[in-house]
Structure formats: structure tokens, C-alpha cells
Design an enzyme around this catalytic site. Structure first.
Site, PDB file in Angstrom:
ATOM      1  N   THR A  57      20.255 128.716   2.907  1.00  0.00           N
ATOM      2  CA  THR A  57      20.191 129.301   1.792  1.00  0.00           C
ATOM      3  C   THR A  57      19.186 128.976   0.778  1.00  0.00           C
ATOM      4  OG1 THR A  57      22.185 130.438   1.981  1.00  0.00           O
ATOM      5  CG2 THR A  57      21.219 130.132  -0.191  1.00  0.00           C
ATOM      6  N   THR A  73      24.571 126.060   3.688  1.00  0.00           N
ATOM      7  CA  THR A  73      25.885 125.498   3.363  1.00  0.00           C
ATOM      8  C   THR A  73      27.105 125.841   4.263  1.00  0.00           C
ATOM      9  OG1 THR A  73      26.373 127.336   1.865  1.00  0.00           O
ATOM     10  CG2 THR A  73      25.242 125.358   0.904  1.00  0.00           C
ATOM     11  N   ASP A  74      26.582 127.008   5.192  1.00  0.00           N
ATOM     12  CA  ASP A  74      27.601 127.318   6.387  1.00  0.00           C
ATOM     13  C   ASP A  74      28.400 126.207   7.146  1.00  0.00           C
ATOM     14  OD1 ASP A  74      27.598 129.954   5.615  1.00  0.00           O
ATOM     15  OD2 ASP A  74      26.746 130.672   7.205  1.00  0.00           O
TER      16      ASP A  74
END
Length: 329
Positions: A13, A91-92
Site C-alpha cells: 500500500t 501491511t497484510d
């Protein structure tokens, strides 16, 4: 002498912009693009070198990517002229990649993993602030020997404890049961707790083990558990509470544990698996007596990564159990 930090960009992201063909955001920005969006970073006297390592969503990272990244970091740090490493990614999977890298990290210089919850096309993107805090943390001598850390929302978290606990909030990353180690404020690191004790790096993997993760649920009849039999080299069970499963799963788990290492974790992800409190069929005491290995306070995702690392260097069940007893008490 100016401090030196090397930034590896993996995508995610923090590096996303709008794709005109789909209207959605995709990883497209380079590491240099990310740094140019950080105001005032050049005023801290830190020399920054950048490497565009990958441009993929965090969900698409693989063990092979992380092994290659770890090798690149080892080579970079071996010269001794770099004070720290920063990794930017989606960030997943931050809580998993940070823990994976920490298992193999054997240098004194810290590795800081960061990302963003708000992409650069949104109002108030958090990527620039997170990247600035990560660079400052990587250059700070207080964090030497701390291993791999996660820095977002100006908070510093140990790889062992950090969890992504919200899907969209900029304050998504927390350390349940342990708390964060400190903050970055006014351009410097302010520690509030010491980093957790580390036990030295594991050996490099010699083969790619297949480790399954099975989450127990209400009225679970074990059909999906049976599907793992013969298809994995080991298995992590994300059990209820302190380490409980339905009674109907007990015999299947005992059979599996007789053939491959089976680690018992809690699906809650906060607090330890117990070892001797409950005694009913399917309790933690019962399952351990049948050959399952307690994960301690490691959540199921971290337990899977540790189990994978141990098997990949040739550990047998007894060695796995001994290592979990030390690394995940």
C-alpha cells in the site's frame, strides 16, 4: 561520520498509485519515490541508499522472496558501514515477514519493517511519516541488537509480539500482552521497554517444508483436518482458548502427531497455550499427552513460521519440541 541506512522496497500500500485501467491502486512507486515524499528527512544527517527489491502486494510475498531478501540484507550488513535496514512492504503480511526475517537475522544492526494503511492517493496517507520514523529507528544506536522490529504510527514493536489488529486504522499494529517497545518523537527513539531476549539466528533452510495451518471452529467435524493427512510435513492447530479442540478431533490429531510434528497454538493470538490445567478429552493437557507440541505464547502464524524454519533445517520432532520450549516458553 554520517549514519547510513539502506531501504529495501517490496511494494504494498505504501507504494501504490491508481491503475487507470482498473481504477484500483497497485504497487508502482519506487523506493526513491517513497523517500521523496518524506519532508525534512534529509535534515537528520542520515545517508540513505535504496533498493527496489519487489513491487508486489504484501499478500503475494513468498518464502523465496524473503530468503532472497535476507541474503541481500546479510551481504549489505557484512561490510559494517551500514547502521540499519528499512523494509517497506504491504501491511497484510508485516507481522509474518518480520518474524520470519527475525528468525534468521544474526547482525547487531536493526532491521525495521514498515508500510502504510492509507495509500498515497488518499487524504492523509501515513506512508511518509511511517518511513521517516523507520529510518530514524534504523539509525538509532539504542536498537542495536534488537533484531527485526516493526514501526508504524510512530510506535516500535518487536517482531515476536506484533499483530495487525485492525483492517483499516492507521493504528492497526499492536503488541497484545507485551505492549510496544517505544515511540519515535521529535526525531528520536524513546524506548519504554527493552526488546525481548533473542536466542541467536537459526541456520539457513536446506529444503522447503510444507507446514499447514488448521483453525478449529464450533462443531468442527474434522473433515478438513483429515484433508491435511499425507499432504504436509507438519501442522499447526489454531485451537480454542488455551489450547482446546472438540473431542471428535482428538484421535485424528493423535494419528497426525505420530507421523509429523503437530504444534498446538491458540487462535486468539494473545496469551499462552497452557500445558497442565484442563484434563478433559481435547484439552491442552490431553493433546500434549498425545504428542502435540505446545506453542507457548506464539500465535498460530508465528508458530507456523518457526515450525517451517526448524523443519527446513532438518529438525526432527524431538528437536522441534525442544526448540519451541526455548523460543516459545
Amino acid at each position: 561520520m554520517a549514519k547510513s541506512v539502506v531501504v529495501y522496497s517490496l511494494g504494498g500500500t505504501i507504494a501504490m498509485t491508481t491503475d487507470p485501467a482498473t481504477g484500483g491502486v497497485v504497487p508502482a512507486l519506487s523506493a526513491r519515490d517513497l523517500l521523496e515524499a518524506v519532508p525534512g528527512l534529509d535534515g537528520h544527517g542520515i545517508e540513505i541508499r535504496v533498493h527496489d527489491f519487489r513491487r508486489v502486494p504484501g499478500a503475494s510475498l513468498t518464502f523465496a522472496d524473503l530468503r532472497e531478501l535476507g541474503a541481500a540484507i546479510d551481504k549489505t550488513l557484512a561490510g559494517g558501514d551500514v547502521h540499519g535496514i528499512v523494509i517497506t512492504q504491504g501491511t497484510d503480511t508485516i507481522e509474518e515477514t518480520a518474524f520470519f526475517l527475525d528468525l534468521y537475522h544474526g547482525h547487531e544492526q536493526p532491521v525495521i519493517v514498515t508500510g502504510a494503511m492509507r495509500n498515497p492517493t488518499m487524504a492523509g496517507p501515513d506512508g511518509p511519516a511511517n518511513l521517516q520514523a523507520a529510518v530514524l529507528a534504523a539509525a538509532d544506536p539504542q536498537l542495536r541488537g534488537a533484531g527485526v522490529l516493526v514501526v508504524l504510527n510512530d510506535e516500535i514493536h518487536a517482531a515476536r509480539h506484533v499483530r495487525k489488529s485492525h483492517t483499516t486504522s492507521p493504528a492497526a499494529f499492536t503488541s497484545p500482552g507485551a505492549g510496544h517497545l517505544g515511540q519515535v518523537a521529535e526525531g528520536r527513539v524513546r524506548l519504554v521497554a527493552p526488546p525481548p531476549r533473542r536466542h541467536g539466528p537459526l541456520l539457513a533452510p536446506s529444503w522447503d517444508a510444507r507446514v499447514g495451518l488448521y483453525t478449529v471452529s464450533l462443531d468442527d467435524d474434522g473433515t478438513l483436518l483429515d484433508a491435511w493427512d499425507g499432504r504436509c510435513d507438519s501442522l499447526v492447530i489454531a485451537a480454542f482458548g488455551v489450547g482446546h479442540v472438540p473431542q471428535r478431533l482428538v484421535e485424528a490429531l493423535e494419528r497426525l502427531a505420530a507421523r509429523v510434528p503437530v504444534v498446538l497454538a491458540s487462535r486468539i493470538g494473545n496469551g499462552p497455550v497452557l500445558t497442565g490445567t484442563y484434563g478433559f478429552p481435547g484439552s491442552e493437557k490431553d493433546l500434549i499427552s498425545r504428542g502435540l507440541i505446545a506453542a507457548g505464547d506464539l500465535g498460530p502464524y508465528q508458530a507456523r513460521l518457526l515450525l517451517h524454519a526448524l523443519l527446513a533445517q532438518g529438525a526432527d520432532r524431538e528437536s522441534v519440541a525442544a526448540r519451541f520450549a526455548v523460543l516459545a516458553p
